[in-house]
Write an enzyme that holds these catalytic residues in place. Structure first.
Site, short mmCIF file in Angstrom:
data_model
loop_
_atom_site.label_atom_id
_atom_site.label_comp_id
_atom_site.label_asym_id
_atom_site.label_seq_id
_atom_site.Cartn_x
_atom_site.Cartn_y
_atom_site.Cartn_z
CG ASP A 67 -0.34 -0.52 2.49
OD1 ASP A 67 0.90 -0.52 2.58
OD2 ASP A 67 -1.09 -0.91 3.39
CG ASN A 135 -9.03 -1.52 11.96
OD1 ASN A 135 -8.10 -2.17 11.50
ND2 ASN A 135 -9.53 -0.45 11.36
CG HIS A 137 -5.92 -2.28 8.86
ND1 HIS A 137 -6.03 -0.97 9.27
CD2 HIS A 137 -4.58 -2.56 8.97
CE1 HIS A 137 -4.84 -0.49 9.59
NE2 HIS A 137 -3.95 -1.43 9.41
CD GLU A 142 -8.91 0.94 7.78
OE1 GLU A 142 -8.79 -0.01 8.59
OE2 GLU A 142 -8.38 2.05 7.96
C1 F6R Z 1 1.44 -1.52 6.08
C2 F6R Z 1 0.13 -2.13 6.21
C3 F6R Z 1 -0.66 -2.09 7.46
C4 F6R Z 1 0.18 -2.37 8.71
C5 F6R Z 1 -0.67 -2.29 9.96
C6 F6R Z 1 0.16 -2.45 11.21
O1 F6R Z 1 1.95 -1.70 4.77
O2 F6R Z 1 -0.32 -2.65 5.25
O3 F6R Z 1 -1.70 -3.02 7.39
O4 F6R Z 1 0.76 -3.64 8.59
O5 F6R Z 1 -1.34 -1.06 10.00
O6 F6R Z 1 1.04 -1.35 11.32
P1 F6R Z 1 2.22 -1.35 12.37
O7 F6R Z 1 3.17 -2.42 11.97
O8 F6R Z 1 2.85 0.01 12.27
O9 F6R Z 1 1.60 -1.62 13.70
#
Ligand code: F6R
Length: 242
Positions: A67, A135, A137, A142
């Protein structure tokens, strides 16, 4: 789904790397699906250390990231392109032209997303690294995202923007409101998925992903239906599993 609990962040990173390393050593031209965020940084350090020790070369490998924020220039330190360069690509011998991160500045985001989907279909990841949002995701899919989604533009939930404000001077207003993300169907095309989770803030999402119903309310629960998933957590993230 295989679930492994490590005692802390370093052990989590090590166990994930051990599993990833099998792919790296068996396939010199592997396609690597990569994630950003704080979770995989330890894993990337281990990849760099082994590269520096001459054990793995990335010169024939390709990467594809999950992403990117919409509207952040690649020169912005929190753009995911800048993150990947800083935390991995600048330190290994992967060719930059073989690294793919969605283009959040493309004037035609929908067409660029379709092209990204087509690329993934032609180059499914040999191993896909994932983190998980508090959450549930995965990537920026989401809760409520259809399981058959492909790469698309999303409006980030306020909770996700709050979680990520720590990277933007703790100011939620500086966190972009939109992102381009691989869809759930794109992620499911990976041959092997390693999801890492650490910290108590992820404990509930980890429980829902593994023990909850397979439901679009918890996007990560789709991984229960994938034939080859390894989940590696630290003890805090595994809190509700036993
Ligand atoms: C990042 C991504 C997100 C993160 C998630 C956890 O490329 O796709 O899904 O993996 O938000 O983020 P952190 O590792 O910062 O807790």
């Amino acid at each position: 789904m295989i679930v492994v609990t490590a005692k802390d962040y370093d052990e989590m990173s090590m166990k994930a790397y051990e599993a990833m390393k099998k792919v790296l050593t068996e396939k010199s031209d592997a396609t690597l699906g990569l994630a950003t965020g704080s979770t995989p940084v330890g894993l990337y350090k281990l990849m760099i250390a082994d590269y520096e020790a001459g054990k793995i070369s990335y010169k024939d490998m390709t990467s594809i990231n999950l992403d990117e924020y919409v509207g952040l220039p690649v020169t912005h330190p929190e753009s995911y392109r800048a993150f990947m360069n800083r935390n991995l690509f600048d330190h290994i011998d992967i060719k930059k032209e073989n690294t793919h991160v969605p283009d959040g500045l493309n004037p035609d985001l929908a067409a660029a997303a379709d092209a990204y989907t087509a690329y993934i279909a032609a180059h499914p990841a040999d191993v896909q690294i994932l983190g998980i949002g508090s959450n549930g995701h995965i990537a920026f899919n989401e809760p409520g995202t259809p399981f058959d989604s492909h790469t698309h533009v999303v409006t980030l939930k306020e909770g996700t923007r709050k979680d990520n404000a720590r990277f933007f001077d703790n100011d939620i207003d500086k966190v972009p409101t939109h992102a381009v993300t691989m869809g759930l169907k794109d992620i499911m095309s990976a041959k092997f998925i390693i999801l890492l989770a650490n910290g108590s803030g992820k404990a509930n999402a980890v429980k829902e992903m593994i023990k909850g119903p397979v439901s679009e309310n918890c996007p990560a629960s789709i991984l229960q239906t994938h034939p080859n998933v390894l989940v590696v957590t630290d003890e805090a993230a595994a809190y509700y599993l036993n």
